[in-house]
Design a protein around this motif. Structure first.
Motif, PDB file in Angstrom:
ATOM      1  N   CYS A 554       0.814  -1.221   0.000  1.00 51.54           N
ATOM      2  CA  CYS A 554       0.000   0.000   0.000  1.00 51.54           C
ATOM      3  C   CYS A 554       0.848   1.273   0.000  1.00 51.54           C
ATOM      4  N   LYS A 555       2.149   1.122   0.302  1.00 54.09           N
ATOM      5  CA  LYS A 555       3.040   2.294   0.259  1.00 54.09           C
ATOM      6  C   LYS A 555       3.016   2.935  -1.127  1.00 54.09           C
ATOM      7  N   GLY A 556       2.897   2.078  -2.144  1.00 51.91           N
ATOM      8  CA  GLY A 556       2.845   2.601  -3.515  1.00 51.91           C
ATOM      9  C   GLY A 556       1.572   3.370  -3.800  1.00 51.91           C
ATOM     10  N   HIS A 557       0.575   3.261  -2.918  1.00 50.91           N
ATOM     11  CA  HIS A 557      -0.690   3.989  -3.074  1.00 50.91           C
ATOM     12  C   HIS A 557      -0.806   5.118  -2.054  1.00 50.91           C
ATOM     13  N   GLY A 558       0.313   5.423  -1.393  1.00 50.43           N
ATOM     14  CA  GLY A 558       0.324   6.543  -0.456  1.00 50.43           C
ATOM     15  C   GLY A 558      -0.189   6.227   0.936  1.00 50.43           C
ATOM     16  N   GLU A 559      -0.291   4.942   1.282  1.00 51.48           N
ATOM     17  CA  GLU A 559      -0.768   4.567   2.613  1.00 51.48           C
ATOM     18  C   GLU A 559       0.283   3.705   3.303  1.00 51.48           C
ATOM     19  N   ARG A 560       0.647   4.091   4.518  1.00 51.91           N
ATOM     20  CA  ARG A 560       1.612   3.311   5.297  1.00 51.91           C
ATOM     21  C   ARG A 560       0.923   2.753   6.537  1.00 51.91           C
ATOM     22  N   PHE A 561       1.299   1.534   6.888  1.00 54.46           N
ATOM     23  CA  PHE A 561       0.698   0.896   8.061  1.00 54.46           C
ATOM     24  C   PHE A 561       1.807   0.483   9.028  1.00 54.46           C
ATOM     25  N   GLU A 562       1.776   1.064  10.221  1.00 53.00           N
ATOM     26  CA  GLU A 562       2.692   0.681  11.289  1.00 53.00           C
ATOM     27  C   GLU A 562       1.981  -0.355  12.160  1.00 53.00           C
ATOM     28  N   MET A 563       2.559  -1.539  12.267  1.00 53.76           N
ATOM     29  CA  MET A 563       1.882  -2.617  12.971  1.00 53.76           C
ATOM     30  C   MET A 563       1.550  -2.256  14.422  1.00 53.76           C
ATOM     31  N   MET A 564       2.433  -1.487  15.093  1.00 54.73           N
ATOM     32  CA  MET A 564       2.214  -1.155  16.506  1.00 54.73           C
ATOM     33  C   MET A 564       1.119  -0.091  16.682  1.00 54.73           C
ATOM     34  N   GLU A 565       0.668   0.491  15.575  1.00 55.01           N
ATOM     35  CA  GLU A 565      -0.410   1.491  15.649  1.00 55.01           C
ATOM     36  C   GLU A 565      -1.672   0.969  14.967  1.00 55.01           C
ATOM     37  N   THR A 566      -1.667  -0.324  14.644  1.00 62.30           N
ATOM     38  CA  THR A 566      -2.786  -0.905  13.891  1.00 62.30           C
ATOM     39  C   THR A 566      -3.425  -2.024  14.699  1.00 62.30           C
ATOM     40  N   THR A 567      -4.741  -2.027  14.758  1.00 62.87           N
ATOM     41  CA  THR A 567      -5.489  -3.098  15.426  1.00 62.87           C
ATOM     42  C   THR A 567      -6.346  -3.812  14.380  1.00 62.87           C
ATOM     43  N   PHE A 568      -6.259  -5.146  14.388  1.00 69.02           N
ATOM     44  CA  PHE A 568      -7.056  -5.958  13.452  1.00 69.02           C
ATOM     45  C   PHE A 568      -8.279  -6.487  14.185  1.00 69.02           C
ATOM     46  N   TYR A 569      -9.446  -6.245  13.617  1.00 66.96           N
ATOM     47  CA  TYR A 569     -10.693  -6.750  14.191  1.00 66.96           C
ATOM     48  C   TYR A 569     -11.205  -7.901  13.329  1.00 66.96           C
ATOM     49  N   LEU A 570     -11.348  -9.056  13.975  1.00 67.68           N
ATOM     50  CA  LEU A 570     -11.809 -10.242  13.260  1.00 67.68           C
ATOM     51  C   LEU A 570     -13.136 -10.704  13.835  1.00 67.68           C
ATOM     52  N   SER A 571     -13.969 -11.237  12.971  1.00 65.32           N
ATOM     53  CA  SER A 571     -15.268 -11.750  13.410  1.00 65.32           C
ATOM     54  C   SER A 571     -15.171 -13.266  13.552  1.00 65.32           C
ATOM     55  N   ARG A 572     -15.532 -13.781  14.712  1.00 61.36           N
ATOM     56  CA  ARG A 572     -15.553 -15.227  14.951  1.00 61.36           C
ATOM     57  C   ARG A 572     -17.012 -15.668  14.975  1.00 61.36           C
ATOM     58  N   GLU A 573     -17.428 -16.388  13.912  1.00 67.16           N
ATOM     59  CA  GLU A 573     -18.838 -16.794  13.809  1.00 67.16           C
ATOM     60  C   GLU A 573     -19.081 -18.081  14.584  1.00 67.16           C
ATOM     61  N   THR A 574     -20.116 -18.086  15.386  1.00 67.97           N
ATOM     62  CA  THR A 574     -20.591 -19.310  16.037  1.00 67.97           C
ATOM     63  C   THR A 574     -21.817 -19.785  15.260  1.00 67.97           C
ATOM     64  N   ILE A 575     -21.709 -20.968  14.676  1.00 71.23           N
ATOM     65  CA  ILE A 575     -22.772 -21.478  13.810  1.00 71.23           C
ATOM     66  C   ILE A 575     -23.789 -22.264  14.637  1.00 71.23           C
ATOM     67  N   VAL A 576     -25.057 -21.911  14.493  1.00 73.93           N
ATOM     68  CA  VAL A 576     -26.143 -22.631  15.166  1.00 73.93           C
ATOM     69  C   VAL A 576     -26.956 -23.341  14.088  1.00 73.93           C
ATOM     70  N   PRO A 577     -26.874 -24.681  13.995  1.00 75.95           N
ATOM     71  CA  PRO A 577     -27.614 -25.398  12.952  1.00 75.95           C
ATOM     72  C   PRO A 577     -29.118 -25.262  13.156  1.00 75.95           C
ATOM     73  N   SER A 578     -29.844 -25.105  12.050  1.00 78.19           N
ATOM     74  CA  SER A 578     -31.303 -25.024  12.088  1.00 78.19           C
ATOM     75  C   SER A 578     -31.876 -25.939  11.026  1.00 78.19           C
ATOM     76  N   MET A 579     -33.000 -26.569  11.297  1.00 73.52           N
ATOM     77  CA  MET A 579     -33.610 -27.502  10.347  1.00 73.52           C
ATOM     78  C   MET A 579     -34.404 -26.769   9.273  1.00 73.52           C
ATOM     79  N   ALA A 580     -34.586 -25.469   9.433  1.00 70.76           N
ATOM     80  CA  ALA A 580     -35.475 -24.748   8.506  1.00 70.76           C
ATOM     81  C   ALA A 580     -34.734 -23.757   7.609  1.00 70.76           C
ATOM     82  N   ARG A 581     -33.426 -23.964   7.412  1.00 68.99           N
ATOM     83  CA  ARG A 581     -32.665 -22.949   6.674  1.00 68.99           C
ATOM     84  C   ARG A 581     -32.019 -23.489   5.399  1.00 68.99           C
TER      85      ARG A 581
END
Length: 621
Positions: A554-581
């Motif tokens: 991304c440096k080539g697009h004018g954006e720099r990312f410093e790992m110590m100033e960056t937080t990654f947010y991830l979604s952890r899905e809990t799957i609930v099986p349903s008989m009607a889906r």
């Protein structure tokens, strides 16, 4: 060809001989033995020997030389081969959704059958080599299975250390193997040159017309002579089309044919040698070295299949057919050298069960043909679509070429169907289980994406509603599978923490229909209002994602990312099986288990764990 490539050609060709031809190269250990002395034995008469050898020779010519080397190897996906590469190639051009769906299912089933093949190849190859001990000393028979299991255990245990160091020996060992195959065969042919009459296809034709029942039974074992032919196409990406073709025509095929004909010449004068015609080619003093060399060759053949299984597993993950799994790169130099622990140990358990359950190579041979002929049949159908959609061949020509190959494939597949009760059920069961797993994950992920899309809101509406939200220093990166809308993790974060970072990046990882993507095309960056931007990172199906590495671009697009100033947010899905889906309860539960046990996104995407925040989402499918 450049002078540099010309200098490298001999080394590449030798390396290809060591990896590509191991499976088909070890077939002489058991192919003729199984035809004449297996579950459906053919009487060892001069007429039958000539007929069977003619069938073997023309099977090699039609199924390997014409079909794979001359035709299917032209259908490369940016240099890569294999059923999944072929699938990506065809689906990219199939405009009709129904046609695309059928092609996808065929490709997935071919990949599923490959897993069955990956289990049987190490078991039958190593077992058939170690069985040579019984020829040396019948008293050693009780030790065959323990020694086989010991060799296979060692093979699977060294996978985690990588095979680069040992791989250097693969080429020279296999060159020696094929050279000895040719020499042993030629010595017998010189004593009985009449065996060369079997080169005439009339002998195969006569055998089929005069003994149709015997010929049909023989086809089920003749296919053993071409097992591994599909590897020429699968491994094309590692070595290139020309070195593989050069090795095949210039060295491997002649050595194989000469050895088979040498075994036939021996059987003409010594029908009793059918207990192991391969080992009886060698003089008594050479038996022990031959068993050692054969064992080394079969271990190399098994290694190639195991490495292939790792590669297919990675492709399946990238193409959305399997959940994220741990993939370890065993070489800093070679991108293709990987180790997938789950695949390795599941294969190992299956191979051990096969050796203990089937007990000898003859019993395993009954299980072998279904997986190979099924894969070859699907490859023919897929390449027929390539002929029409990509090569723009005349449909009459496609009908003649693909139709002829299809007739041959169906004949071999049908001959192996009768072996289902004797062991052919195993690869079918493994194929069906693998197919169910692959399609369940694919369908489940699609349902998850649809459900998350329902919970999302348009980005424009969200941006208009955040004017009074407190902004804090730093960068927040939200991983999302959707290319539009607001990720659930972002909504959850805002709901619970009531703050937003001054720079928010929505990152989507896409897998392309090509094996690799160059760095110029790797990222697409779109800046939105109020410090928001959307980043799409593209990877080929043969590549492993590396998010920090992509952010550097991304440096080539004018954006720099410093790992110590960056937080990654991830979604952890809990799957609930349903008989009607829309998903069967059993498959829904399977998907939930697979989702729960998937490798964490931070490990899979190589994101520093100390910069990750996971937010849970419950989804009903």
């Amino acid at each position: 060809m450049s002078s540099h490539n010309k200098q490298a050609l001999p080394a590449i060709t030798v390396a290809a001989i060591g990896v590509v031809f191991g499976d088909i190269g070890t077939s002489p250990l058991y192919a003729l033995k199984e035809i004449f002395n297996g579950h459906h034995p053919i009487p060892v008469t001069p007429e039958n020997i000539l007929g069977v050898l003619s069938l073997v020779f023309w099977a090699i010519i039609v199924l390997v030389t014409i079909k794979y080397v001359a035709i299917i190897m032209r259908a490369d996906n940016r240099g890569e081969g294999g059923s999944l590469a072929l699938l990506a190639l065809v689906t990219e051009r199939a405009k009709n959704p129904r046609l695309s769906w059928i092609i996808t299912l065929l490709g997935i089933f071919a990949a599923a059958l490959f897993y069955g093949d990956s289990m049987i190849t190490p078991a039958i190859s190593v077992l058939s080599a170690v069985e040579g001990m019984e020829i040396i000393a019948p008293d050693l028979k009780p030790y065959i299975i323990p020694i086989t299991l010991g060799i296979l255990t060692g093979l699977f245990f060294i996978q985690k250390h990588g095979t680069g160091a040992v791989g250097i020996l693969f080429g020279p060992v296999m060159v020696a193997w094929f050279a000895i195959l040719g020499v042993l065969g030629m010595l017998q042919i010189v004593h009985n040159p009449a065996i060369l009459l079997a080169l005439n296809p009339l002998y195969a034709t006569f055998f089929i017309t005069e003994h149709p029942g015997l010929a049909f039974m023989a086809l089920g074992s003749v296919v053993l002579a071409v097992t591994g032919g599909e590897a020429l196409y699968t491994d094309m990406g590692h070595f290139g089309r020309f070195p593989i073709r050069l090795a095949w025509f210039g060295f491997v095929m002649p050595a194989l044919v000469i050895n088979y004909f040498g075994q036939g010449a021996l059987l003409l004068v010594e029908p009793e040698a059918i207990e192991s015609p391969f080992y009886h080619l060698a003089p008594d003093w050479a038996l022990i070295p031959m068993v050692i060399l054969a064992t080394a060759a079969t271990v190399i053949a098994s290694q190639a299949v195991i490495s292939g299984a790792f590669s297919v597993a990675r492709q399946s993950i990238q193409m959305g057919l399997l959940p994220r799994m741990q993939i370890i790169h065993t070489s800093g130099m070679e991108e293709g050298q990987i180790y997938v622990p789950f695949t390795n140990w599941s294969l190992y358990l299956a191979v051990v069960a096969l050796v203990i359950g089937f007990k000898n190579s003859s019993n395993l041979a009954a299980a072998y043909g279904i997986a190979v002929t099924g894969t070859m049949l699907i490859d023919t159908i897929l390449v027929a679509f390539v002929m029409v959609l990509m090569w723009k061949w005349n449909k009459v020509v496609v009908g003649l070429v693909a139709g002829s190959l299809l007739v041959v494939d169906i004949a071999f597949f049908s001959a192996n169907v009768i072996k289902i009760p004797e062991g052919g059920w195993f690869p079918l069961v493994m194929g069906i289980v693998s197919f169910t797993v692959l399609t369940t994950w694919r369908r489940g992920r699609r349902m998850v994406s649809e459900e998350m899309a329902k919970q999302s809101i348009p980005m424009s509406d969200f941006l208009h509603s955040i004017d009074d939200v407190h902004r804090i220093y730093g960068t927040a990166i939200f991983m999302t599978s959707a290319k539009d809308g607001v990720p659930p993790a972002l909504l959850h974060n805002l709901k619970h923490n009531q703050v937003l970072h001054e720079r928010v990046v929505l990152v989507t990882v896409q897998t392309t229909d090509t094996p690799t993507v160059n760095d110029m095309e790797r990222i697409y960056l779109h800046r939105m209002q109020k410090g928001f931007m959307r980043l799409i990172i593209r990877y080929g199906f043969m590549e492993s994602p590396d998010i920090p590495g992509a952010l550097e671009l991304c440096k080539g697009h004018g954006e720099r990312f410093e790992m110590m100033e960056t937080t990654f947010y991830l979604s952890r899905e809990t799957i609930v099986p349903s008989m009607a889906r829309g998903m069967l309860p059993m498959r829904a539960r399977l998907f939930a288990v697979m989702s729960k046990n998937a490798t964490s996104a931070s490990d899979f995407f190589h994101i520093p764990t100390n910069r990750v925040v996971e937010l849970g989402t419950q989804l009903v499918i």
